[in-house]
Design a protein around this motif. Sequence first.
Motif, PDB file in Angstrom:
ATOM      1  N   ALA A   1      -6.964 100.842  76.466  1.00 47.37           N
ATOM      2  CA  ALA A   1      -6.431 102.206  76.447  1.00 47.37           C
ATOM      3  C   ALA A   1      -6.502 102.835  75.066  1.00 47.37           C
ATOM      4  N   SER A   2      -6.630 102.032  73.996  1.00 47.70           N
ATOM      5  CA  SER A   2      -6.638 102.577  72.645  1.00 47.70           C
ATOM      6  C   SER A   2      -7.923 103.337  72.319  1.00 47.70           C
ATOM      7  N   ASN A   3      -8.985 103.116  73.113  1.00 45.26           N
ATOM      8  CA  ASN A   3     -10.275 103.773  72.858  1.00 45.26           C
ATOM      9  C   ASN A   3     -10.765 103.459  71.442  1.00 45.26           C
ATOM     10  N   SER A   4     -10.670 102.176  71.081  1.00 45.92           N
ATOM     11  CA  SER A   4     -11.099 101.727  69.756  1.00 45.92           C
ATOM     12  C   SER A   4     -11.895 100.443  69.913  1.00 45.92           C
ATOM     13  N   HIS A   5     -12.977 100.327  69.151  1.00 44.70           N
ATOM     14  CA  HIS A   5     -13.808  99.121  69.238  1.00 44.70           C
ATOM     15  C   HIS A   5     -13.030  97.892  68.777  1.00 44.70           C
ATOM     16  N   TYR A   6     -12.286  98.019  67.704  1.00 45.11           N
ATOM     17  CA  TYR A   6     -11.514  96.882  67.208  1.00 45.11           C
ATOM     18  C   TYR A   6     -10.495  96.423  68.250  1.00 45.11           C
ATOM     19  N   SER A   7      -9.792  97.379  68.850  1.00 47.88           N
ATOM     20  CA  SER A   7      -8.774  97.033  69.846  1.00 47.88           C
ATOM     21  C   SER A   7      -9.402  96.375  71.065  1.00 47.88           C
ATOM     22  N   LEU A   8     -10.539  96.906  71.524  1.00 46.11           N
ATOM     23  CA  LEU A   8     -11.194  96.346  72.704  1.00 46.11           C
ATOM     24  C   LEU A   8     -11.693  94.933  72.432  1.00 46.11           C
ATOM     25  N   LEU A   9     -12.288  94.703  71.262  1.00 46.61           N
ATOM     26  CA  LEU A   9     -12.755  93.355  70.933  1.00 46.61           C
ATOM     27  C   LEU A   9     -11.586  92.378  70.869  1.00 46.61           C
ATOM     28  N   GLY A  10     -10.471  92.806  70.269  1.00 48.61           N
ATOM     29  CA  GLY A  10      -9.297  91.934  70.228  1.00 48.61           C
ATOM     30  C   GLY A  10      -8.778  91.607  71.612  1.00 48.61           C
ATOM     31  N   ALA A  11      -8.771  92.601  72.513  1.00 51.84           N
ATOM     32  CA  ALA A  11      -8.303  92.364  73.880  1.00 51.84           C
ATOM     33  C   ALA A  11      -9.211  91.390  74.615  1.00 51.84           C
ATOM     34  N   LEU A  12     -10.529  91.551  74.459  1.00 53.13           N
ATOM     35  CA  LEU A  12     -11.470  90.644  75.129  1.00 53.13           C
ATOM     36  C   LEU A  12     -11.359  89.225  74.577  1.00 53.13           C
ATOM     37  N   ARG A  13     -11.181  89.120  73.266  1.00 51.34           N
ATOM     38  CA  ARG A  13     -10.974  87.785  72.681  1.00 51.34           C
ATOM     39  C   ARG A  13      -9.724  87.138  73.262  1.00 51.34           C
ATOM     40  N   SER A  14      -8.660  87.915  73.392  1.00 54.24           N
ATOM     41  CA  SER A  14      -7.411  87.367  73.908  1.00 54.24           C
ATOM     42  C   SER A  14      -7.571  86.883  75.341  1.00 54.24           C
ATOM     43  N   ALA A  15      -8.302  87.649  76.157  1.00 50.07           N
ATOM     44  CA  ALA A  15      -8.529  87.238  77.548  1.00 50.07           C
ATOM     45  C   ALA A  15      -9.319  85.940  77.609  1.00 50.07           C
ATOM     46  N   ALA A  16     -10.399  85.861  76.814  1.00 51.36           N
ATOM     47  CA  ALA A  16     -11.200  84.635  76.808  1.00 51.36           C
ATOM     48  C   ALA A  16     -10.395  83.443  76.305  1.00 51.36           C
ATOM     49  N   GLN A  17      -9.575  83.684  75.304  1.00 51.80           N
ATOM     50  CA  GLN A  17      -8.765  82.606  74.729  1.00 51.80           C
ATOM     51  C   GLN A  17      -7.730  82.108  75.734  1.00 51.80           C
ATOM     52  N   LEU A  18      -7.103  83.036  76.456  1.00 53.69           N
ATOM     53  CA  LEU A  18      -6.079  82.632  77.429  1.00 53.69           C
ATOM     54  C   LEU A  18      -6.698  81.816  78.551  1.00 53.69           C
ATOM     55  N   VAL A  19      -7.840  82.286  79.072  1.00 49.61           N
ATOM     56  CA  VAL A  19      -8.493  81.544  80.155  1.00 49.61           C
ATOM     57  C   VAL A  19      -8.870  80.142  79.685  1.00 49.61           C
ATOM     58  N   SER A  20      -9.370  80.036  78.456  1.00 51.02           N
ATOM     59  CA  SER A  20      -9.834  78.744  77.949  1.00 51.02           C
ATOM     60  C   SER A  20      -8.691  77.754  77.793  1.00 51.02           C
TER      61      SER A  20
END
Length: 440
Positions: free
Chosen positions: A132-151
């Motif tokens: 929702a932040s419409n920011s590349h940094y925020s989106l990359l952090g969110a995707l990293r968090s999702a991958a990290q949680l699943v792992s």
Amino acid sequence: MNAIMPYVFPVLFALVIVALLPLVAGYIVLVERKVMADMQVRLGPMRVGPHGLLQPIADAVKLLIKEDIIPENADRLLFWGAPLISVTAAMLALAALPIGPFFQIADLNIGLLFILGISSLGIFGIVLGGWASNSHYSLLGALRSAAQLVSYETSAGMAVVGALLLAGTLSTRGIVQQQSDSGVWFIFAAPVGFFIYLVASIAETNRAPFDMPEAESELVAGYMTEYSGFRWALYFLAEYTNMIVVASIATTLFLGGWLRPFANTPAFNFFDYLPPLLMLWVAGYCFRRTPKQPVAVQKMFIAAVGVLCIAVAGILIMPMAAPSGSFLASSKPGIHGAFWFLFKVGAYIYVFMWLRFTFPRYRFDQLMRLGWQFLVPLSIVNVMGIGIGLALHRELNWPAAPSLLLGVAITLGVAAYLLSAAEKHEHPRVGEEEETPVDA
């Protein structure tokens, strides 16, 4: 009236948790800053109150009055609601955790499953906030968090399964009761499972050295880059509440919950005197430091902290001094149990801090390799080893200790093999490197 009474205490317990949790999280931050300062030979926060004890209050006031900025092209509804999802999921997970034998909001027969399910929903707040932040940094952090949680959720879940095999129940109260009946904390029956859960819980809460979703050297602040003021504070509260949740799960599963050390051994009953003695020691330290404070208000404050510690020591002593069979005497398991539970949770969180200030941040590929190539296979073998040990004990009547030790030995052997394979992958011998074809 009788229909309402069963709900009175759970509601009161919930109000206590909601009211005290922000204050507790703020002081955990203060302790973390003090521990970091001590490891770096500094003093840490010292300006606001004696020894900086009022620093969390100043931080909270600053965040409440700070300007709340929403990016122009952000999804305003999701941007506003994402932090609420994270903090609500973190607080709701505390509902089924027993802080002592009497303090529990809901005693569910599937309590552990409820806690794991609800706490896993917090990732939605991080992902939605980053998107929702419409920011590349925020989106990359969110995707990293999702991958990290699943792992790491996978290996953490398998570590929990190993403890559940030993307990035979999903009830958090039943798990502690099983450890009391057997006289052995599950950390001694499944030490590898505890190690796996410790590492996975650090990664799940995005703590260093696994804080890739908010790596400031790469992503500014990750999924929280565009947040400020109160909404940023909600994410911060969610992170520290999740630390308390994972520490409480580890305490319940592996560290005996509210049980004191050697709870079934009368020779170690002197441990009952440790809680009041510890509080009296803290009170003595406060009184010793009182005359050295430069301002009268600070002297009054630190003296008041000493008086409060004496009051807590008195509360801990009264059940021990009360006549047997009285109400005060019957309250001893609840009061002392809450102390031991919170003490273990605090020690677990201190390990989080210790590791943060000791190890450098992992690269993302190292983080994924540790999760999928080491912890996940090891957690599966750990469950198999515990299952083999329990089968030998229950079906072939082997003694419990040798059976479980055999399972631990099998798991450690696999761990040594995985470490050896990872070492060869990272540092191949001379002549074993793959040749790179060269175009003619």
